[in-house]
Design a protein around this motif. Structure first.
Motif, PDB file in Angstrom:
ATOM      1  N   SER A  43      -5.809  -5.016   8.282  1.00 47.87           N
ATOM      2  CA  SER A  43      -4.651  -4.575   7.574  1.00 47.87           C
ATOM      3  C   SER A  43      -4.944  -2.759   8.895  1.00 47.87           C
ATOM      4  N   LYS A  80      -2.015   4.939   3.210  1.00 45.90           N
ATOM      5  CA  LYS A  80      -2.086   3.928   4.568  1.00 45.90           C
ATOM      6  C   LYS A  80      -2.489   5.380   5.832  1.00 45.90           C
ATOM      7  N   THR A 107       2.267   5.012   1.442  1.00 46.44           N
ATOM      8  CA  THR A 107       2.016   5.362   2.531  1.00 46.44           C
ATOM      9  C   THR A 107       1.378   6.327   2.873  1.00 46.44           C
ATOM     10  N   TRP A 158       1.126   1.617  12.580  1.00 48.05           N
ATOM     11  CA  TRP A 158       2.316   1.691  11.636  1.00 48.05           C
ATOM     12  C   TRP A 158       2.513   3.227  12.078  1.00 48.05           C
ATOM     13  N   TYR A 159       1.070   4.507  11.898  1.00 47.62           N
ATOM     14  CA  TYR A 159       1.282   5.306  11.838  1.00 47.62           C
ATOM     15  C   TYR A 159       1.626   6.530  13.227  1.00 47.62           C
ATOM     16  N   ALA A 194      -5.488   5.543   8.550  1.00 45.58           N
ATOM     17  CA  ALA A 194      -4.729   5.326   9.666  1.00 45.58           C
ATOM     18  C   ALA A 194      -5.386   7.008  10.824  1.00 45.58           C
ATOM     19  N   PHE A 198      -2.522  -0.411  10.035  1.00 47.01           N
ATOM     20  CA  PHE A 198      -1.802   1.275   9.759  1.00 47.01           C
ATOM     21  C   PHE A 198      -1.634   1.795  10.790  1.00 47.01           C
ATOM     22  N   TYR A 202       0.751  -1.447  -0.085  1.00 45.37           N
ATOM     23  CA  TYR A 202      -0.348   0.167  -0.242  1.00 45.37           C
ATOM     24  C   TYR A 202       1.055   1.327  -0.088  1.00 45.37           C
TER      25      TYR A 202
END
Length: 82
Positions: free
Chosen positions: A45, A18, A15, A52-53, A22, A49, A13
């Motif tokens: 997912s 994402k 950036t 990750w964020y 998020a 995200f 995906y």
């Protein structure tokens, strides 16, 4: 140099996508399931995200307080009202 991640494979995906997913979860009242359905993703997912964020941008964007929740008062604020 290529745009591969640490693991050596191409990111699935973008950036920007994402970040958008998020931030939608973090700034709205939608839950993981509703955001996943909106973007046609698996719930895991969306969870990924958001995590990750937080790792990438935790210093840049504060986590919003959930709707209806009271932010915690610091000791200085609580003592000054007495």
């Amino acid at each position: 140099m290529s745009s591969k991640s640490k693991g050596g494979r191409e990111p699935t995906y973008d950036t920007a996508f994402k970040i958008a997913v998020a931030r939608e979860y973090l700034t709205t009242s939608l839950g993981y399931g509703a955001v996943a359905k909106k973007y046609d993703l698996k719930v895991c997912s969306v969870v990924f995200f958001v995590r990750w964020y937080h790792k990438q941008y935790s210093d840049s964007y504060p986590v919003p307080v959930a709707a209806g929740a009271e932010p915690e008062k610091s000791n200085a604020t609580a003592q000054s009202t007495n």
